[in-house]
Every structure is written in structure tokens, then in C-alpha cells.
Design an enzyme around this catalytic site. Sequence first.
Site, PDB file in Angstrom:
ATOM      1  N   ALA A  23      11.663   2.866  -6.192  1.00 30.57           N
ATOM      2  CA  ALA A  23      10.751   2.085  -7.041  1.00 30.57           C
ATOM      3  C   ALA A  23      11.384   0.772  -7.464  1.00 30.57           C
ATOM      4  O   ALA A  23      10.724  -0.274  -7.467  1.00 30.57           O
ATOM      5  CB  ALA A  23      10.363   2.907  -8.270  1.00 30.57           C
ATOM      6  N   GLU A  72      18.219  21.823   6.133  1.00 31.50           N
ATOM      7  CA  GLU A  72      18.506  20.430   6.473  1.00 31.50           C
ATOM      8  C   GLU A  72      19.104  20.368   7.870  1.00 31.50           C
ATOM      9  O   GLU A  72      20.125  21.005   8.138  1.00 31.50           O
ATOM     10  CB  GLU A  72      19.467  19.820   5.440  1.00 31.50           C
ATOM     11  CG  GLU A  72      20.015  18.445   5.796  1.00 31.50           C
ATOM     12  CD  GLU A  72      18.931  17.413   6.102  1.00 31.50           C
ATOM     13  OE1 GLU A  72      18.945  16.880   7.240  1.00 31.50           O
ATOM     14  OE2 GLU A  72      18.089  17.146   5.232  1.00 31.50           O
ATOM     15  N   HIS A  83      35.717   5.394 -25.847  1.00 33.48           N
ATOM     16  CA  HIS A  83      36.212   6.773 -25.738  1.00 33.48           C
ATOM     17  C   HIS A  83      35.650   7.588 -26.897  1.00 33.48           C
ATOM     18  O   HIS A  83      35.639   7.110 -28.034  1.00 33.48           O
ATOM     19  CB  HIS A  83      37.746   6.772 -25.809  1.00 33.48           C
ATOM     20  CG  HIS A  83      38.340   8.152 -25.876  1.00 33.48           C
ATOM     21  ND1 HIS A  83      38.447   8.954 -24.769  1.00 33.48           N
ATOM     22  CD2 HIS A  83      38.842   8.860 -26.930  1.00 33.48           C
ATOM     23  CE1 HIS A  83      39.013  10.102 -25.129  1.00 33.48           C
ATOM     24  NE2 HIS A  83      39.253  10.066 -26.446  1.00 33.48           N
ATOM     25  N   VAL A 101      16.759  13.300  -0.982  1.00 30.99           N
ATOM     26  CA  VAL A 101      16.536  13.156  -2.424  1.00 30.99           C
ATOM     27  C   VAL A 101      15.436  14.090  -2.929  1.00 30.99           C
ATOM     28  O   VAL A 101      15.639  14.858  -3.886  1.00 30.99           O
ATOM     29  CB  VAL A 101      16.183  11.690  -2.771  1.00 30.99           C
ATOM     30  CG1 VAL A 101      15.798  11.566  -4.227  1.00 30.99           C
ATOM     31  CG2 VAL A 101      17.366  10.780  -2.461  1.00 30.99           C
ATOM     32  N   GLY A 126      10.600  13.360   3.889  1.00 34.74           N
ATOM     33  CA  GLY A 126      10.483  11.925   3.706  1.00 34.74           C
ATOM     34  C   GLY A 126       9.042  11.485   3.520  1.00 34.74           C
ATOM     35  O   GLY A 126       8.112  12.295   3.477  1.00 34.74           O
ATOM     36  N   ASP A 181       7.372   0.608  -0.138  1.00 36.01           N
ATOM     37  CA  ASP A 181       7.515   1.648   0.880  1.00 36.01           C
ATOM     38  C   ASP A 181       6.807   1.307   2.180  1.00 36.01           C
ATOM     39  O   ASP A 181       7.009   1.966   3.202  1.00 36.01           O
ATOM     40  CB  ASP A 181       6.955   2.979   0.353  1.00 36.01           C
ATOM     41  CG  ASP A 181       7.840   3.614  -0.711  1.00 36.01           C
ATOM     42  OD1 ASP A 181       8.888   3.020  -1.041  1.00 36.01           O
ATOM     43  OD2 ASP A 181       7.483   4.691  -1.219  1.00 36.01           O
ATOM     44  N   THR A 230       0.803  -1.230   0.000  1.00 37.42           N
ATOM     45  CA  THR A 230       0.000   0.000   0.000  1.00 37.42           C
ATOM     46  C   THR A 230       0.834   1.277   0.000  1.00 37.42           C
ATOM     47  O   THR A 230       0.285   2.379   0.055  1.00 37.42           O
ATOM     48  CB  THR A 230      -0.984  -0.008   1.185  1.00 37.42           C
ATOM     49  OG1 THR A 230      -0.330  -0.483   2.363  1.00 37.42           O
ATOM     50  CG2 THR A 230      -2.159  -0.911   0.885  1.00 37.42           C
TER      51      THR A 230
END
Length: 462
Positions: free
Chosen positions: A314, A202, A439, A182, A266, A306, A142
Site C-alpha cells: 500500500a 510453500e 534505553h 506475506v 499472491g 498493484d 485498478t
Amino acid sequence: MANDASTVFDLVILGGGSGGYAAALRGAQLGLDVALIEKDKVGGTCLHRGCIPTKALLHAGEIADQARESEQFGVKATFEGIDVPAVHKYKDGVVSGLYKGLQGLIASRKVTYIEGEGRLSSPTSVDVNGQRVQGRHVLLATGSVPKSLPGLEIDGDRIISSDHALVLDRVPKSAIILGGGVIGVEFASAWKSFGSDVTIIEGLKHLAPLEDENSSKLLERAFRKRGIKFNLGTFFSKAEYTGDGVKVTLADGKEFEAEVLLVAVGRGPVSQGLGYEEQGVAMDRGYVLVDEYMRTNVPTVSAVGDLVPTLQLAHVGFAEGILVAERLAGLKAVPIDYDGVPRVTYCHPEVASVGITEAKAKEIYGADKVVALKYNLAGNGKSKILQTAGEIKLVQVKDGAVVGVHMVGDRMGEQVGEAQLIYNWEALPAEVAQLIHAHPTQNEALGEAHLALAGKPLHAHD
């Protein structure tokens, strides 16, 4: 089928996000009779409110930056601003195309798709739309929703979540972003490209605090250069409305004002009121607890994505869903090494990593047993052409395998695939150094870093 009381599915899945639909597709492929229950749209957060739409915004921001900076490449172009409805049209078009494709895939695999809000009604059933869907096994998937902090109410207007930010009808003149992980740094990057004055708050010591400290410092340096402001190491205290915006006060009394406050602290699990605890499923702080095979303490119930306390990515959801489907189909299931999962933050510049940080390696193996090497992208021809700066940092157990690859620079997310193989196949630097990298590519920087670590640097100083 769901109306037929005699129908018992092999697998009933509650939630059609990354973990749920991956389990449905793989389970059906392996011959299981699968029911997939979703209250909103299959694809979940990632497709509709996360990975895909945010990366579309970031790409639009990249185009804006390229237009502004075109003259340094000898191209005459003018930047006239952001057409927000057109950006949303582009973003929504990407999401819509993928959504239609996913719907077709589910139908082609003959998964029974049930739209409605489900609830676990027994260890082997889910109630949805007034019906009881029975299964030999139930998978809880869920997902999650944006979190806030105590006393901080998200109003969807001045104080917003990432869900609101994705459909904002304007480019905010100024924005405070609470959280430098993120989600926070990705929106900071996109909004700055669109022309916003952005400040990140932060509470921890660094932006992208879960990354290797060197990557965080490189990101901070790049953000300073871009004019993205940030305040580190002090936690949020309160937010209040001003005449036309929001004022944020930190624990040390410092104040910041802006048009909007994006709360990016979050995401929390969606598990309340869904019958999990009533059916005896063990939980902690809203997360469903599982073992390495994604089994809960209830034998007929598993959980992924999650909803469980693993990495909120994901592709982790995909892997966990596939693991459950294969286990139920009788295949040998292999637990996931979460350190071996690639992680990418899609800001400008990108931050990508796989494996463990230098600090963690020293903790595990001892400081004298760890070797770290940094390869500057200034020595990489393609990175020079793209005008991106950054580094690739390798962490190695002395005389042994590479246990961490940490990269900062534009398009580094596209290089993490090889980095994943290096970590997961426990490659020695000399083994990677033997491989010939094309390269000029940015991928070649990974090869050059391993050449240097193997003691035979080419385009790098000894």
C-alpha cells in the site's frame, strides 16, 4: 460535473485504492482539478480487504496469546475462546472509522468522486455510468485480486481466498494454507493464535521467500515452536473435496487434509476488459508497463499500484500516486528506489526489512566486499521484557554504507522507520553508532547492532 461535456479535468483517476486516492489527494492539494472513479469503496484492497483488516485479526490473535500466556508474567487470566462475531465487529469498526475519515478527506480536498465501474475509452477519457469523463491525463489504478493456480477453483466455502478468510464466520479447526509469502504466513499466525491446526504449503525453499534467508530461517524456527506446521520445497499438484473438508496432494504425492484450504499464492492485476489494450497501453501478463516515472507508452496515461509490476504494498501505491500527481503539477519527480521501501510481514514474530539481502549484496558487490552482522535480541532489555526472540541482521559494503537491514521479532515493524533512514541516507555504521538510542527500547537494538558493526559492541559479544 461529469455530466457536463465541456468539463475537462486535469486528472481522471480510475481506481480509488491506495495509489489512486493518494494521487487524487496530492493532485488536488497542488491545484489540479481531479476526478476519482471507484466501483466499490474508496480505500481499495488495503483498507477493506488487506492491510487494515488482517492486522486487526492479528492483533486479536495477539490478545488471545497474551491471555493464554498471562501466568508467565504473574497475571492470572483465563482464555475462554474466540467470539468470532465480536472479532469481526472490532475489525469492521477499525475499517469503518478509517473509511469515514478518508471519505471526509476526499470531500474536503474538493476531489470529484464518481461511484461506478469505469473503462478507459480513449487516451484521455474514462466511460462510467453511461457518461464520458474527460481528462488531460488519465491515471490507471485498478489494483489487484487474489490469484489461484490452474485447475484450482476457489469456491468461497472449503477452498477460499484471503477475501473470504477475512469474513469467515468461524475459526476453522484445521487449515491448509497454500503459499508461504506475506499473506500466507500472516493468516497462519492469526489462525494459530485463534486455535486452528495450521499447515503451510510453500513450493520454494523457505517461508517468506523474498526476505533474507536468515530471516526466513528465524521465522521457520519460531513457527515450529508455535506448532505451525509447514512443508517446503515441493509444489502443489491438486486439491479435492473430502467428506467434510479438503485434501491437498503435492507433486511428490504427499497428502494433507484440513477443514479449509486458503489459497494465498499472491495477487494478480485487475486489467481485463477495461479498455487498456484497445487504447494501445503496453501490457505484460495483465500488468501495465511503466517507466520510473509511472508513465505508460501512451503519453496521456500513467499507472500505479498493484496494476504495475512493482512491489505490491500500500505504501508503494501511495508513493507512486504522489509521484504522478507531482509530475503532472510540474514539480520535479524523483523515481522510487524500491530497494529502499520498508517491508513488513505482521506475523508473530514480525519480519521487517529494508535494503537488499546478503545474497543480493554479494551478487552486486562481490562476496569479499560484503560484511554481515547479526545482533541477537536476547541482549536487548525491552525484548526480554516482551519475551520475544529474534535478530537484527545488518548487511554492509566493506568500509562503506549499510545496504540491508533485516529484523525478526515482535514489534520489529515499528523499528523499520529508522532502518529506512539508514539505508536511504547511505549511513555508515560509525555514524549510526554515534546516535544515542533510548534505553530500554527495542529501537536500541538497532543502535547496538551498529555499535557492534562499527567495532565497539556494548551489550554484545566481540
